[in-house]
Design an enzyme around this catalytic site. Structure first.
Site, PDB file in Angstrom:
ATOM      1  N   GLU A 176      -9.400   4.270   6.476  1.00  0.00           N
ATOM      2  CA  GLU A 176      -8.560   4.581   7.636  1.00  0.00           C
ATOM      3  C   GLU A 176      -9.342   5.213   8.778  1.00  0.00           C
ATOM      4  O   GLU A 176      -9.111   4.913   9.943  1.00  0.00           O
ATOM      5  CB  GLU A 176      -7.392   5.467   7.216  1.00  0.00           C
ATOM      6  CG  GLU A 176      -6.414   4.771   6.268  1.00  0.00           C
ATOM      7  CD  GLU A 176      -5.872   3.466   6.810  1.00  0.00           C
ATOM      8  OE1 GLU A 176      -6.052   3.173   8.008  1.00  0.00           O
ATOM      9  OE2 GLU A 176      -5.273   2.703   6.022  1.00  0.00           O
ATOM     10  N   GLU A 209      -5.903  -2.975  12.602  1.00  0.00           N
ATOM     11  CA  GLU A 209      -5.660  -3.822  11.427  1.00  0.00           C
ATOM     12  C   GLU A 209      -6.741  -4.883  11.290  1.00  0.00           C
ATOM     13  O   GLU A 209      -7.198  -5.175  10.185  1.00  0.00           O
ATOM     14  CB  GLU A 209      -4.269  -4.470  11.518  1.00  0.00           C
ATOM     15  CG  GLU A 209      -3.110  -3.478  11.630  1.00  0.00           C
ATOM     16  CD  GLU A 209      -3.139  -2.380  10.576  1.00  0.00           C
ATOM     17  OE1 GLU A 209      -3.497  -2.656   9.423  1.00  0.00           O
ATOM     18  OE2 GLU A 209      -2.810  -1.220  10.918  1.00  0.00           O
ATOM     19  N   MET A 225       0.269  -3.090   8.579  1.00  0.00           N
ATOM     20  CA  MET A 225      -0.405  -3.135   7.274  1.00  0.00           C
ATOM     21  C   MET A 225      -1.387  -4.288   7.230  1.00  0.00           C
ATOM     22  O   MET A 225      -1.032  -5.416   7.543  1.00  0.00           O
ATOM     23  CB  MET A 225       0.653  -3.260   6.166  1.00  0.00           C
ATOM     24  CG  MET A 225       0.070  -3.390   4.770  1.00  0.00           C
ATOM     25  SD  MET A 225      -0.885  -1.909   4.307  1.00  0.00           S
ATOM     26  CE  MET A 225      -2.139  -2.638   3.265  1.00  0.00           C
ATOM     27  N   GLY A 246       3.213   1.793  10.828  1.00  0.00           N
ATOM     28  CA  GLY A 246       2.969   1.045  12.061  1.00  0.00           C
ATOM     29  C   GLY A 246       2.626  -0.402  11.782  1.00  0.00           C
ATOM     30  O   GLY A 246       3.173  -1.322  12.400  1.00  0.00           O
ATOM     31  N   ASN A 263      -2.688  -6.469   5.272  1.00  0.00           N
ATOM     32  CA  ASN A 263      -2.772  -7.512   4.258  1.00  0.00           C
ATOM     33  C   ASN A 263      -3.729  -8.595   4.756  1.00  0.00           C
ATOM     34  O   ASN A 263      -3.576  -9.069   5.879  1.00  0.00           O
ATOM     35  CB  ASN A 263      -1.397  -8.150   4.048  1.00  0.00           C
ATOM     36  CG  ASN A 263      -0.289  -7.127   3.983  1.00  0.00           C
ATOM     37  OD1 ASN A 263      -0.317  -6.258   3.125  1.00  0.00           O
ATOM     38  ND2 ASN A 263       0.661  -7.196   4.903  1.00  0.00           N
ATOM     39  N   GLU A 298       0.846  -1.192   0.000  1.00  0.00           N
ATOM     40  CA  GLU A 298       0.000   0.000   0.000  1.00  0.00           C
ATOM     41  C   GLU A 298       0.885   1.247   0.000  1.00  0.00           C
ATOM     42  O   GLU A 298       1.846   1.300   0.762  1.00  0.00           O
ATOM     43  CB  GLU A 298      -0.915   0.054   1.224  1.00  0.00           C
ATOM     44  CG  GLU A 298      -1.961   1.163   1.098  1.00  0.00           C
ATOM     45  CD  GLU A 298      -2.977   1.180   2.249  1.00  0.00           C
ATOM     46  OE1 GLU A 298      -2.667   0.660   3.337  1.00  0.00           O
ATOM     47  OE2 GLU A 298      -4.057   1.733   2.047  1.00  0.00           O
TER      48      GLU A 298
END
Ligand SMILES: [Zn+2]
Length: 859
Positions: free
Chosen positions: A335, A313, A278, A276, A280, A142
């Site tokens: 976000e 996350e 991600m 910080g 996925n 990203e």
């Protein structure tokens, strides 16, 4: 993900958007990484749909070599030629004859590098206890870096499924988005082939491959198997993340009313990581400080950080992964939502942490940027990858989450939840835009959500409300005006739909009102003689309030009638009015003195934030007087708490003790605190089991502030031999808090000589910039090493370092000139924002510097 903002004038969407002539359905990817040469080779078969006859296929590729390309349908195979366009980050495959519409398979053989820039497919290294270096290959895609790992249609809307195979050394572990289906010896000597199950359809930026000597904890049942994965020897730091990981995943499945969409979740700690964490799908990657923590020694704040990031996350698995924004202008949907959901989950998990109260600190940080002329609207035009990268800022995350919370509190939480659930169900496995969310919320609540939210999402800035007592004494007059930190003489016509929650005390008792202010000005009847009135009940609104003097006085005389989050708002709003020049500093200082009896951590954070700002503004000559003022205000609060925790004391009070010690020992330059801190530190060194985890970080910062060269060397050694990521971080950043210029110079050198990971170096440099004993030397260092820093630091981190330029009050002109001559590789506005904040500080000093000195001396 974390970063900042912009919109170039010359680029247009078509320069960056792929043609839709050919679109992908399913990728089969086989990769062979070489962890000694830092390269990889790959093969890829993509099931594509040709939507109109074409002789070329255009997709994204960057820093890749294409060795071979062909398309296949039935028995026919057509070879193609590859051309790379580095500027547009594309590959163009040309074929001798036109491909008919319908399904084809595209075959590509390619090569690439495992870079050291923490994006794309990259390498990360660490040393084991014996000093041996080990390499990990991992990914961060990203926003637009999947194209560095395999040729692809690298746009969030072009979703496909992925079937991944990794060919790796026998002794290594491989992880990808789905569970491993088989692991067999490879035809390549010494290697094995790890084949992963096919993923759901999702965007390219969510694909992940991780290879290295990893260990995993036993899976726990979180509705799906959940593990924590780390480099060897760190299992003892994984328990906390596993607990919040399992809790939050189940919580979200329940909240969204949808099961987790993947087939497992791995939470993976990576030694080098630019942001910080991600999201996925199923293979969430983290920097170590955000995942691995020793529950016995970490401070509450450090554990809260892990709980926050893990929950954030996990929330993305649905919001972002299952339903994705159409294009990067809608990244705020991802976000802001994940940030909002992170708060909900952590608040539910540890109610005594009062997470929504401490979120006020983040809301205020967003307002500090949104009060600038150089702010932007939450949703903002994005064309280039640089623009996309720039969207990861406090406006996307914290302002976005704040306005969602404001809406949720106004609508009612269950109505809100139902709307979200309906939205996810409707768009699952697909893409959506902001308006789709409002439609779902309008349907669930029957309220005009879109109209209200458009004023917050598509306009920059936020309103300052002015509140005055009505002439009848039984009402209040409220007006709105956009708030600016710098003087603004333009005609200011912006209006918001402001959901107002009013609580007042009248002769008839407590009155609550809920209205939406849409006009410039209104009058609210309170049906009785008003004793006091508060405009932002519960503190959820993304606006500030400026009370007329009599109203303000009535509130400050009734502080105990306010919730802590409302007292936070009062301090924070008054401080913002002070910085902008709406009210004089002397008034703020007078108000601050009313808070010596305050017991709430977050209210103290607001007060101390103001004093830290004054410490940046004040002249060296007047600094001792400021320190004395800090001791006068903070001292009594600390004296009440004392050094020893009291039985039954809550966790936030324990943290407050640490915060007060840190401030007294640094900004307050309190010798007694510094002496005691040294003694306590020495005692805890001898016997770590008696150390207070919430005071320990404060001691390190006080000891650094008052420390000499011997202490510096000691802390540097501690940084290198730390047993936990938090301890490592604590000692590393303490090296920016020393006051001796020679020591600070050593710290600065460490940011470039490889002693400090590039994931931390820019932040360490920022800390030196913010240290008033070394800020100008830090600036000289940055100027003279700018090229090197640009080359070495991850793209998202350099602008973060520049946040520190706000402290360079004596060099404003030079700093401004420098940034006009040196472009930061990031969309437009972030540097403008830093420069504007510097201008505000300069302005503030000019206006209040003298009165600050005389107020302090007269006090
Ligand atoms: Zn996120």
């Amino acid at each position: 993900m974390f970063d900042q903002e912009g919109a170039p004038v010359t680029d247009t969407a078509s320069d960056y958007r792929l043609p839709k002539t050919v679109t992908p359905r399913r990728y089969e990817i086989r990769l062979i990484p070489d962890l000694t040469q830092f390269t990889f080779t790959g093969e890829e078969s993509v099931a594509i749909v040709v939507n109109a006859p074409t002789q070329e296929i255009v997709l994204n590729a960057l820093e890749l070599e294409i060795d071979k390309v062909s398309v296949e349908r039935g028995k026919a195979t057509i070879n193609g030629r590859a051309e790379l366009d580095a500027k547009k980050e594309r590959a163009i495959f040309r074929f001798d004859r036109a491909l008919d519409p319908g399904g084809w398979t595209l075959h590509i053989a390619f090569r690439g590098i495992l870079n050291d820039k923490l994006h794309g497919f990259y390498r990360s290294q660490y040393q084991d206890a014996a000093g041996k270096t080990h390499t990990v290959a991992t990914t961060q895609f990203e926003s637009t870096d999947a194209r560095r790992a395999f040729p692809c249609w690298d746009e969030p809307e072009l979703k496909a499924s992925y079937k991944v195979t990794l060919v790796i050394d026998q002794n290594l572990t491989a992880i990808s988005n789905a569970r491993s289906e088989s692991e067999e010896p490879s035809s390549i000597k010494g290697k094995k082939e790890v084949v992963f199950a096919e993923t759901m359809v999702m965007s390219t930026y969510l694909v992940a491959f991780i290879v290295g000597e990893f260990e995993a904890t036993a899976p726990v049942d979180a509705g799906t198997p959940l593990r924590v994965v780390h480099v060897p020897g760190k299992e003892n730091l994984s328990g906390f993340a596993k607990e919040i990981g399992a809790f939050s995943l189940k919580y979200f499945a329940n909240y969204y009313g949808l099961p987790y969409p993947g087939d497992k979740v791995d939470l993976i700690a990576i030694p080098d990581f630019a942001s910080g964490a991600m999201e996925n799908l199923g293979a969430i990657t983290f920097r170590e400080t955000a995942l691995l923590v020793d529950e016995k020694t970490a401070s509450r704040a450090e554990m809260e950080r892990v709980a926050d990031v893990v929950s954030h996350e996990n929330a993305h698995m649905w919001f972002g992964d299952l339903v994705t924004m159409k294009w990067w202008n809608g990244i705020w949907l991802n976000e802001a939502f994940a940030t909002f959901m992170e708060m909900l989950a952590v608040d539910k998990w540890k109610q005594n942490w009062r997470r929504w109260d401490s979120f006020s600190v983040s809301r205020a940080a967003a307002m500090a940027v949104d009060g600038l002329k150089s702010t932007r609207s939450i949703e903002f035009t994005v064309n280039s990858p640089e623009d996309a990268r720039a969207m990861f800022d406090v406006l996307t995350y914290e302002k976005g989450a704040s306005v969602l919370r404001m809406l949720e509190q106004y609508m009612g939480d269950e109505e809100f939840r139902k709307g979200i659930s309906a939205y996810l169900r409707k768009h699952e496995y697909g893409n959506a835009e902001t308006t789709d969310l409002w439609d779902a919320l309008e349907a669930s609540s029957k309220q005009p959500v879109r109209k209200m939210m458009d004023s917050w999402i598509f306009q920059p800035g936020f309103p300052m409300l002015r509140a005055e007592a009505g002439s009848d004494g039984k009402s209040i007059k409220i007006s709105q005006r956009r708030f600016f930190l710098l003087p603004d003489d333009t005609e200011n016509t912006q209006l918001w739909h402001v959901p107002l929650m009013i609580r007042a005390k009248t002769e008839r008792g407590i009155v609550s009102k809920k209205i939406v202010l849409t006009e410039r000005e209104t009058s609210v009847a309170l049906d009785g003689k008003v004793e006091w009135a508060l405009l932002n009940e519960g503190g959820h609104g993304f606006y500030r309030v400026n009370y007329a003097p009599t109203l303000l006085q009535s509130i400050t005389h009734n502080l105990s009638a306010l919730q802590p989050i409302e007292r936070f708002g009062l301090v924070s709003d008054t401080w913002a009015a002070t910085v902008s020049g709406l009210s004089p500093l002397s008034e703020f200082l007078k108000m601050a003195r009313l808070f010596t009896a305050e017991t709430d951590l977050n209210v103290w954070r607001a007060l101390l934030g103001a004093f830290n700002y004054l410490d940046m503004i004040v002249s060296d000559e007047d600094r001792p007087a400021l320190a004395a003022e800090v001791r006068k205000i903070v001292g009594p609060a600390f004296a009440r708490l004392g050094w020893e925790p009291k039985p039954g004391e809550d966790e936030l009070t324990r943290q407050l003790r640490g915060v007060l010690i840190a401030n007294l020992g640094t900004v307050g330059d309190d010798r007694e605190i510094q002496d005691k801190a040294q003694k306590l530190y020495a005692r805890w060194e001898d016997n770590p089991s008696i150390a207070d985890r919430d005071i320990a970080p404060a001691l390190v910062s006080v000891l650094a502030y008052s420390g000499n060269a011997a202490r510096y060397e000691e802390f540097k050694k501690k940084f290198k031999s730390a047993r936990t990521p938090q301890e490592e971080q604590r000692y590393l950043f303490s090296l920016a808090n020393f006051r001796d210029k020679a020591l600070l110079s050593k710290t600065m050198n460490m940011t470039l000589d490889g002693e400090v990971r590039t994931q931390n170096a820019p932040y360490l440099m920022m800390s030196v910039l913010m240290n008033n004993a070394g800020r100008y030397e830090a600036w000289d260092f940055i100027r003279s090493h700018w090229e090197e820093m640009t080359r070495k630091y991850p793209d998202n981190a350099l602008p973060r370092m520049c946040e520190g330029i706000v402290a360079l009050l004596d060099r404003q002109e030079e700093v401004t000139k420098f940034f006009h001559e040196h472009r930061v590789r990031l969309g437009g506005k972030i540097i403008d924002q830093h420069l504007e904040r510097l201008a505000i500080a300069v302005n503030f000093r000019k206006r209040e510097g003298k009165s600050l000195a005389s107020t302090l001396k007269g006090s």
